[in-house]
Every structure is written in structure tokens, then in C-alpha cells.
Design a protein around this motif. Structure first.
Motif, short mmCIF file in Angstrom:
data_model
loop_
_atom_site.label_atom_id
_atom_site.label_comp_id
_atom_site.label_asym_id
_atom_site.label_seq_id
_atom_site.Cartn_x
_atom_site.Cartn_y
_atom_site.Cartn_z
N PRO A 366 62.30 40.99 41.05
CA PRO A 366 60.88 40.66 41.15
C PRO A 366 60.21 41.61 42.14
O PRO A 366 60.85 42.12 43.07
CB PRO A 366 60.88 39.22 41.66
CG PRO A 366 62.22 39.03 42.30
CD PRO A 366 63.17 39.94 41.59
N VAL A 367 58.90 41.83 41.98
CA VAL A 367 58.20 42.88 42.72
C VAL A 367 57.08 42.30 43.58
O VAL A 367 56.16 41.66 43.07
CB VAL A 367 57.61 43.93 41.75
CG1 VAL A 367 57.01 45.09 42.54
CG2 VAL A 367 58.66 44.43 40.78
N PHE A 368 57.12 42.56 44.87
CA PHE A 368 56.03 42.24 45.81
C PHE A 368 54.95 43.30 45.63
O PHE A 368 55.22 44.50 45.65
CB PHE A 368 56.59 42.28 47.23
CG PHE A 368 55.59 42.03 48.34
CD1 PHE A 368 55.61 40.84 49.06
CD2 PHE A 368 54.64 42.98 48.69
CE1 PHE A 368 54.70 40.61 50.10
CE2 PHE A 368 53.72 42.76 49.72
CZ PHE A 368 53.76 41.57 50.42
N PHE A 369 53.68 42.84 45.45
CA PHE A 369 52.60 43.83 45.33
C PHE A 369 51.32 43.30 45.98
O PHE A 369 51.13 42.09 46.14
CB PHE A 369 52.34 44.20 43.87
CG PHE A 369 51.55 43.19 43.07
CD1 PHE A 369 50.23 43.42 42.73
CD2 PHE A 369 52.14 42.00 42.64
CE1 PHE A 369 49.50 42.50 41.99
CE2 PHE A 369 51.42 41.07 41.90
CZ PHE A 369 50.08 41.32 41.57
N GLY A 370 50.45 44.22 46.39
CA GLY A 370 49.18 43.89 47.02
C GLY A 370 48.01 44.36 46.19
O GLY A 370 48.05 45.47 45.62
N CYS A 371 46.96 43.53 46.09
CA CYS A 371 45.84 43.84 45.21
C CYS A 371 44.55 43.22 45.74
O CYS A 371 44.55 42.53 46.75
CB CYS A 371 46.11 43.31 43.81
SG CYS A 371 46.20 41.49 43.74
N ASP A 372 43.46 43.46 45.03
CA ASP A 372 42.17 42.83 45.33
C ASP A 372 41.94 41.75 44.27
O ASP A 372 41.31 41.99 43.23
CB ASP A 372 41.05 43.86 45.31
CG ASP A 372 39.73 43.31 45.83
OD1 ASP A 372 39.67 42.10 46.12
OD2 ASP A 372 38.76 44.08 45.95
N VAL A 373 42.45 40.56 44.52
CA VAL A 373 42.57 39.54 43.49
C VAL A 373 41.23 39.00 42.99
O VAL A 373 41.14 38.50 41.87
CB VAL A 373 43.44 38.37 44.01
CG1 VAL A 373 42.71 37.56 45.07
CG2 VAL A 373 43.92 37.47 42.88
N GLY A 374 40.18 39.09 43.79
CA GLY A 374 38.91 38.47 43.41
C GLY A 374 38.08 39.24 42.42
O GLY A 374 37.09 38.73 41.89
N LYS A 375 38.45 40.45 42.12
CA LYS A 375 37.65 41.29 41.23
C LYS A 375 38.05 41.07 39.77
O LYS A 375 39.22 41.15 39.40
CB LYS A 375 37.83 42.77 41.59
CG LYS A 375 37.39 43.12 43.01
CD LYS A 375 35.88 43.01 43.16
CE LYS A 375 35.38 43.62 44.45
NZ LYS A 375 35.82 42.92 45.66
N HIS A 376 37.05 40.79 38.92
CA HIS A 376 37.25 40.67 37.47
C HIS A 376 38.44 39.77 37.14
O HIS A 376 39.32 40.12 36.36
CB HIS A 376 37.44 42.06 36.84
CG HIS A 376 36.30 42.99 37.05
ND1 HIS A 376 35.18 42.99 36.25
CD2 HIS A 376 36.09 43.93 38.01
CE1 HIS A 376 34.33 43.92 36.69
NE2 HIS A 376 34.85 44.49 37.76
N SER A 377 38.45 38.58 37.77
CA SER A 377 39.55 37.65 37.52
C SER A 377 39.03 36.24 37.37
O SER A 377 37.93 35.91 37.84
CB SER A 377 40.56 37.72 38.67
OG SER A 377 39.98 37.29 39.89
N ASP A 378 39.81 35.41 36.73
CA ASP A 378 39.47 34.01 36.54
C ASP A 378 40.65 33.16 36.98
O ASP A 378 41.74 33.26 36.42
CB ASP A 378 39.14 33.72 35.07
CG ASP A 378 38.64 32.30 34.87
OD1 ASP A 378 39.49 31.38 34.79
OD2 ASP A 378 37.42 32.08 34.79
N ARG A 379 40.42 32.32 37.99
CA ARG A 379 41.49 31.51 38.58
C ARG A 379 42.03 30.49 37.59
O ARG A 379 43.24 30.27 37.51
CB ARG A 379 40.93 30.80 39.82
CG ARG A 379 41.94 29.94 40.56
CD ARG A 379 41.27 29.11 41.63
NE ARG A 379 42.22 28.32 42.40
CZ ARG A 379 42.62 28.59 43.63
NH1 ARG A 379 42.11 29.63 44.26
NH2 ARG A 379 43.49 27.83 44.26
#
Length: 497
Positions: A366-379
Motif C-alpha cells: 500500500p502507498v502513502f501519498f499526499g494531495c490537495d483533497v478538497g479540489k474537485h472532489s465529493d466526500r
């Protein structure tokens, strides 16, 4: 001879102003830009009237006005095609499914949840467990305590700098953030080990961290001023103390102040197990067979949490188009354990990050990654896709910022860390979408899992953690060179997921 009558100054000024306007108008005309309606830059009613006439003449924009003034734009403009395309189906996944879906609740501990979700993979596989969590609050305690110490050490180091110095002021901002980075995880697990969640369970203030953070920040800022005043007093002492004596005295005072921090934390989070003291843990495996383990948190980490690839042998690949690729970067004054492993990034092309993910998933990691989760996303849907919302079509606009532009103008940064546990590949082996394990509980996404499109990965993923053994050799060489470029503390790469 008499002189010719001169023109009034008001006439000259008006003529000069007109010349400037004519020059500007001519220049803008050559650039296909109309002259401004407002010469002095103020917003005028004529501006609004002109815009209104143009917009009201377009039926599509009139329809948008009819719909969007009483509807959430994200719901109204959600792309049906994107939702259909982003199926929660993946043809390449890690060979062992972990559980349960974790929940960081009202805290910023995503990086600790992502890292423990990666580490538990080895533990669950070795012990044949169906459900298991490592204690996120155990690492949270030691991280917060160390960040407090880190800040006060910086206060000692910068005691002579003015309080309004940009660096001093910046460090006094979010000085003990809940967030963190992969290298900070390594610092914690190598120093303190890990324990099962049942050994050090959640408390109210590990799941709701803002009240604790507010109190600690108030005390730490007060502590910093105390240390600054003491430093000034020692340096002006008629005894002419040496730098070593001054530093020793300041650190002795700091330890006295840190006791207050520990008092608050141990009362609100509980007293954590010592990394060197043994604990007992009883459990059931997925076949219902009882098991028992005994040892120290460091033993638990070394014998169970580490698999073929140790966390300390993994490093961060980032994609930061502002800066040169093939170089090692760090961020000034960023860390948690004083004197510990620094935060390091190897900057490279986005395709290298994608290739690393595919390689790790195929290797069962499994892969740990960092991102900007709030952009163009739906919770609720658990979808991250640049095509998810049709803003451009609805408003007749273009969203033209590049990834580098977003970083430059503070539009984007790493805001969240999660785990990739699967990928859907096309017939040529290229990724189409990724399976993402989040830490927002089972009610978010598809029972806690999100789907991330490849285009979204390109634009909003900034970091992927990869073991040296599975990373491109040339990038490992860059990492091991130690020749790093230092970014300022306020750089977007200094943001903590």
C-alpha cells in the motif's frame, strides 16, 4: 517685445491626461484589449451595467442564474459522465485487505492514520487478523510533545531576532500543527515504536484536538517569551557567560516549562506507554483463535510492523513543477523531533510518481501519498476527478491555473494524506483510476474508500512515498546524495498533510 499669452495650467493638465489616455488606448488596441471604463480603477455602475447587458443576452447564463441561486453549485453542476466513469472497480490491488476503515474525526491527524494504515498491513498479514488498528493517539502524543520541544528550541535559537521578524512570526503561527510528513512518521516510530489501539485508545481530545491545541499554543507562546527574556538577561549579565553556559541555562529553563506541556497533555490524552517498557496484548485472529504478544512498543514495531521494506528505507517523491526536477529539497525549520531525520523530498516528473504507485501495488505494498483533497472532489460519493464539476460550461469561464501556478499563488498545497491500495490499468498498462483508503470513517465515499482519476492525480497529487528498493535508481542516488535545496518555512511544500 511682449511674450505670447500662456495656456492655463488646468488646460495643460487636461491635455496631458488626454495624451496619456490616447497612448494607453492605442497600446491596448494593438493587444486586442479595450480601454478601461474606469480611468482611476474604481468600480463604477457603468462597469456593472455593461456586464449585465452582455450576460443577460446569453440564454445559457440566464439558465444558470435560474438554477444556481437556490441550489448548491456542486450538486447542480456535478458531471453525470464523470460519476459513471469513476467506478469503484480496480483490476490491480494489494493482495491483502485491511480493516476497519479508520476515522480521524475532528483532528488533523491524517498523516498518522495514513502511515499506521500502511504499517498495519504487515501486522495483520503476519498475525492473520481481520480487524486491527495501531494506536494513532500514541504517535499523536509523542509528536505533539516533541513539536512543543522543537518550537521552544527554535525560540532559543532565534532569541535575538525581533518578534516581527518574518521567520519568528511564521513559526509562532501554527506551531504545533496536527499535521505532519513521512519523515516525521519515521522519527516517531523509530524512537517510540508503535502499539495496538487497545493498548492506548482514543481520548476525547485526540479525536477533537482544537481545544487542546489552543491551550498548548497559548502556553508555548508564553514560554517562548520567557526564554527570550531570559536569553537577553543572560547575555547582558556582568558575569559574561559563555555561549555554552547560556544555552545550558536556557535548556534547563525550557525543560521546566515543558513539564507544563506534559502535564496538560497527559491529563487530556492519557499517559502513554514508555517505548522501553513491556506491555501485554491479547487478540483474536480471523479464525477466532486467541493470541498473546508481550514486549515493548519498539519491539512491536521492529518484529511486526516492519515487513520487507522498513519505513526508514522509504522516501518521498514529489511533483512540484515550480522547481527543478532531479533535485533534493527540504524545508527550513520543519520537523518534530529535535535533531531527528529532516523532511526531504526528491522532485521529479508526475509520471515517475504514477510508475512508483503501480510498481508498489503490484509488489503488494500500500502507498502513502499526499494531495490537495478538497479540489474537485465529493466526500459523499468518494470521487476525486478534475471533470467532476462542470463549472466552466455553467459560467462560461476557463479555469486556467496550472499546477505550478496553483502553488505560486497559494491556491493549492498538500492538505491531506491517504493510502492507495489499488489501481485500474488500461490495456497498455497505464493507470486510469486509483483506489484510495481514507480516514474519514465508513460513511464517506464507498464504505470509506475513494476513487481518484488519473487526471486528478496529475493535478493534485504532490507526494508518493516509495521504498528505495522499488524506486528508480537515479532518484535514490539523488536522495542519498544529501545535496539539498532549502525552501523557506512558508513554502507550500512546508504544508503538513
Amino acid at each position: 517685445m511682449g511674450s505670447a499669452p500662456s495656456k492655463p495650467e488646468s488646460v495643460i493638465a487636461a491635455n496631458e491626461k488626454q495624451v496619456v489616455v490616447d497612448q494607453v488606448t492605442s497600446s491596448m488596441s494593438s493587444l486586442s484589449i479595450r480601454a478601461p471604463t474606469s480611468v482611476d480603477g474604481a468600480l463604477t455602475l457603468s462597469n456593472v451595467q455593461a456586464w449585465e447587458e452582455e450576460i443577460s443576452s446569453k440564454p445559457k447564463l440566464e439558465l444558470a442564474r435560474t438554477i444556481l441561486n437556490h441550489t448548491d453549485v456542486r450538486e447542480a453542476l456535478q458531471s453525470r459522465a464523470a460519476v459513471i466513469a469513476d467506478a469503484h472497480v480496480f483490476n490491480t490491488e494489494v493482495d491483502f485487505k485491511t480493516g476497519p476503515i479508520t476515522n480521524q474525526k475532528s483532528s488533523g491527524r491524517c498523516w498518522l492514520f495514513a502511515s499506521t494504515n500502511v504499517l498495519r498491513y504487515n501486522i495483520m498479514k503476519k498475525l492473520n487478523l481481520e480487524d486491527f488498528q495501531l494506536s494513532q493517539s500514541y504517535l499523536f502524543f509523542w509528536d505533539k510533545l516533541n513539536k512543543s520541544n522543537y518550537y521552544l528550541e527554535l525560540a532559543i535559537q532565534l532569541a535575538d531576532a525581533p518578534l516581527d521578524d518574518r521567520l519568528v512570526y511564521h513559526l509562532a503561527g501554527d506551531l504545533i500543527s496536527d499535521g505532519g510528513q513521512w519523515d516525521m512518521v519515521v522519527n516517531l516510530v523509530e524512537t517510540y515504536g508503535v502499539v495496538p489501539q487497545t493498548v492506548f485508545p482514543e481520548s476525547l481530545h485526540s479525536s477533537l484536538s482544537s481545544p487542546l491545541n489552543a491551550l498548548l499554543k497559548t502556553k508555548l507562546r508564553e514560554h517562548a517569551l520567557i526564554l527570550r527574556d531570559l536569553s537577553s538577561s543572560l547575555r547582558s549579565s556582568p558575569q559574561h557567560l559563555s555561549e555554552a553556559a547560556i544555552l545550558s541555562t536556557l535548556r534547563s529553563k525550557k525543560e521546566e516549562l515543558m513539564k507544563e506541556v506534559y502535564t496538560v497533555m497527559s491529563a487530556t490524552l492519557g499517559v502513554p506507554p514508555s517505548s522501553e517498557s513491556k506491555f501485554s496484548w491479547d487478540y483474536y485472529d480471523k479464525d477466532g483463535k486467541a493470541g498473546h504478544w508481550e514486549g515493548t512498543p519498539k519491539d512491536f514495531y521492529k518484529t511486526l510492523a516492519t515487513g520487507q521494506y522498513r519505513p526508514s528505507d522509504s522516501f518521498s517523491l514529489i511533483n512540484d513543477p515550480r522547481n527543478a526536477y532531479g533535485k533534493l529539497y527540504t524545508v527550513e525549520k520543519l520537523g518534530n523531533i529535535w535533531g531527528g531525520r529532516p523532511v526531504l523530498y526528491v522532485n521529479t516528473e508526475i509520471e515517475q510518481l504514477k510508475n512508483a504507485v503501480v510498481k508498489l501495488i503490484k509488489a503488494g505494498q500500500p502507498v502513502f501519498f499526499g494531495c490537495d483533497v478538497g479540489k474537485h472532489s465529493d466526500r459523499d460519493l468518494g470521487i476525486m476527478d478534475t471533470a467532476l464539476f462542470e463549472y466552466e460550461a455553467a459560467f462560461d469561464i476557463t479555469l486556467g491555473l496550472s499546477k505550478a501556478d496553483r502553488l505560486r499563488v497559494n491556491e493549492s498545497s498538500m492538505t491531506h494524506a491517504m493510502v492507495i491500495s489499488g489501481v485500474h490499468l488500461d490495456t497498455s498498462g497505464k493507470p486510469v483510476r486509483y483506489k484510495v483508503e481514507n480516514s474519514w470513517g465508513e460513511t464517506a465515499g464507498n464504505k470509506g474508500y475513494f476513487v481518484m482519476s488519473d487526471k486528478w492525480f496529475e493535478q493534485f497529487v504532490y507526494q508518493v512515498v516509495v521504498p528505495k528498493a522499488l524506486a528508480p535508481k537515479e532518484l535514490v542516488k539523488v536522495y542519498e546524495s544529501g545535496e539539498k535545496v532549502e525552501l523557506p518555512p512558508w513554502d507550500p511544500m512546508g504544508s503538513l498533510a
